[in-house]
Design an enzyme around this catalytic site. Structure first.
Site, PDB file in Angstrom:
ATOM      1  N   GLY A  11       0.808  -1.208   0.000  1.00 34.73           N
ATOM      2  CA  GLY A  11       0.000   0.000   0.000  1.00 34.73           C
ATOM      3  C   GLY A  11       0.844   1.263   0.000  1.00 34.73           C
ATOM      4  O   GLY A  11       2.055   1.239   0.208  1.00 34.73           O
ATOM      5  N   CYS A  12       0.182   2.397  -0.225  1.00 35.51           N
ATOM      6  CA  CYS A  12       0.886   3.678  -0.348  1.00 35.51           C
ATOM      7  C   CYS A  12       1.455   4.141   0.992  1.00 35.51           C
ATOM      8  O   CYS A  12       2.659   4.425   1.107  1.00 35.51           O
ATOM      9  CB  CYS A  12      -0.041   4.726  -0.950  1.00 35.51           C
TER      10      CYS A  12
END
Length: 347
Positions: free
Chosen positions: A157-158
Site C-alpha cells: 500500500g501507499c
C-alpha cells in the site's frame, strides 16, 4: 524487445485512479501487450472514450470488457493487475490463479498474512484464506528474491511503503526502540480513490486538512506486520494519516528513540547499506529534505533523516507519489522483477 517475447497483460478495475495510472505506464512498456481492461461501468467503451488523453496512443481503441475474471482468462492474459476495492480482488485472484494467470493485486486482500488480523482490521472473514500463505508482499527492495517466482503478489500500500522502507533498515540493525515509533503521514486526495463521497468534494478538501482513521487505520495491519518481520519481534506503533489539499503524493514523518549507545552515524550507515544501490530509493541524507514536488509522477521514494540531540530522537522523513510508487508504479516494478526485466522498464 522482440515481439515473440511480448507478455499478454490485463488490468481489472482499469477506470480507477490506480488503473488509469497502470494504463499510462503499460502503454510504454516494451515487453507487454495489453490484452484486456475491465470495468463495471464502462464495458463496451473504447479506452480513448473513457480517457481522452490516451487518444492516438497505443491501445486507444481497446474496448473495456465487463468486470469478470472469465474475460481476463479468455483474453489470454498471462499476468493480471487487480486494481479493485478490497474484498473484490480475492475472488478474481482465486479464479485467475486456478487458470494459471499470475496475479499482481493492488488491493489489501493478500497483504496481511494472518486471517484473524485481516478480520480485525477489515471487519469480515478473508474470502480466500488459503492464498494468504502463498502471496508475496510486493515491495521489490525487500522481497526481490521471492517475487521472481511468485504467482500472487500483494503489492504494498501507499502509506505502508512510505513507512516501512525508512524504518526497515534501522529495525533490522537493532538501532531503534520499536516501542517508541510514532508516525504521521499526509496524503493527497487521490488516495481515497475515484469515489463520489461528500467528504472528498473539492469544497470539503480545498484549503483544509484533517486526520482520519484514528487510531487504527486499516494500513496499520500491514505496516506492523512488516516492521515486526524487520525487528524479529512484534512491533506496535502509533500511526496517524491526514488528508491534505493536493491531488497526489504522500509525505511521512517518523519519530523513534535510538537504542542506548547508538551513534548518529550508524543511521546513515544502515540506510546506505540497505538502499545505496536501489534505483527507486533516493537517500537525501542527514542534511537533505523531502518534498512532494520532487516525487510526483515518478516511482521514486525519497528518504531523509536527522538525529535530534535535544530530545535524543531519530526523525525520518519520506516522500512518494501514492499513485506510482504507492500503487501502479510499484506494481509494474513488481512485474518487471517477476519477468526478469530491468526494474526501471516503463518507469
Amino acid at each position: 524487445m522482440p515481439a515473440m517475447n511480448l507478455l499478454n497483460v490485463a488490468i481489472a478495475g482499469a477506470t480507477g485512479y490506480s488503473g488509469e495510472e497502470l494504463i499510462r505506464l503499460l502503454i510504454r512498456h516494451p515487453g507487454i501487450d495489453l490484452a484486456c481492461v475491465t470495468s463495471r461501468g464502462n464495458a463496451g467503451q473504447r479506452l480513448e472514450e473513457v480517457f481522452p488523453k490516451f487518444q492516438g496512443h497505443k491501445y486507444s481503441e481497446l474496448k473495456f470488457s465487463p468486470s469478470d475474471p472469465g474475460q481476463i482468462i479468455a483474453s489470454g492474459a498471462q499476468i493480471a493487475f487487480l486494481a479493485l476495492p478490497h474484498g473484490a480482488a480475492a475472488p478474481f485472484a482465486q479464479a485467475l490463479i486456478e487458470a494459471g494467470v499470475r496475479v499482481i493485486d493492488l488491493s489489501a486482500d493478500f497483504r496481511i498474512k494472518d486471517p484473524v488480523v485481516y478480520r480485525e482490521f477489515y471487519g469480515q472473514d478473508h474470502p480466500a484464506p488459503a492464498l494468504l500463505r502463498e502471496s508475496v508482499y510486493g515491495i521489490p527492495e525487500l522481497y526481490r528474491a521471492q517475487l521472481r517466482t511468485a504467482h500472487l503478489v500483494a503489492s504494498a500500500g501507499c502509506y505502508p511503503t512510505s513507512v516501512i522502507l525508512p524504518l526497515h533498515p534501522l529495525l533490522k540493525a537493532g538501532l531503534i526502540d520499536p516501542a517508541s515509533i510514532v508516525v504521521t503521514s499526509l496524503s493527497g486526495v487521490s488516495g481515497a480513490g475515484r469515489s463520489v463521497s461528500a467528504e472528498f468534494l473539492y469544497v470539503e478538501c480545498n484549503e483544509n486538512a484533517r486526520p482520519y482513521g484514528v487510531p487504527k487505520h486499516r494500513h496499520l495491519a500491514e505496516i506492523e506486520q512488516e516492521l515486526s518481520v524487520a525487528a524479529g519481534s512484534p512491533v506496535v506503533i502509533n500511526f496517524t494519516p491526514h488528508l491534505i489539499p493536493v491531488t497526489r503524493g504522500i509525505l511521512t514523518t517518523i519519530y523513534a528513540m535510538p537504542r542506548p549507545g547508538v551513534m548518529p552515524a550508524a543511521l546513515t550507515e544502515a540506510m546506505e547499506a540497505a538502499y545505496a544501490e536501489e534505483i527507486f530509493i533516493r537517500l537525501r541524507g542527514e542534511k537533505g529534505t523531502v518534498e512532494l514536488k520532487n516525487v510526483t509522477h515518478s516511482n521514486f521514494l525519497d528518504i531523509a533523516w536527522r538525529h535530534d540531540p535535544r530530545t535524543g530522537r531519530v526523525i525520518l522523513m519520506s516522500a512518494e507519489d501514492n499513485l506510482v510508487k504507492g500503487a501502479a508504479g510499484q506494481a509494474v516494478q513488481n512485474m518487471n522483477v517477476m519477468c526478469a526485466w530491468a526494474e526501471s522498464t516503463a518507469l
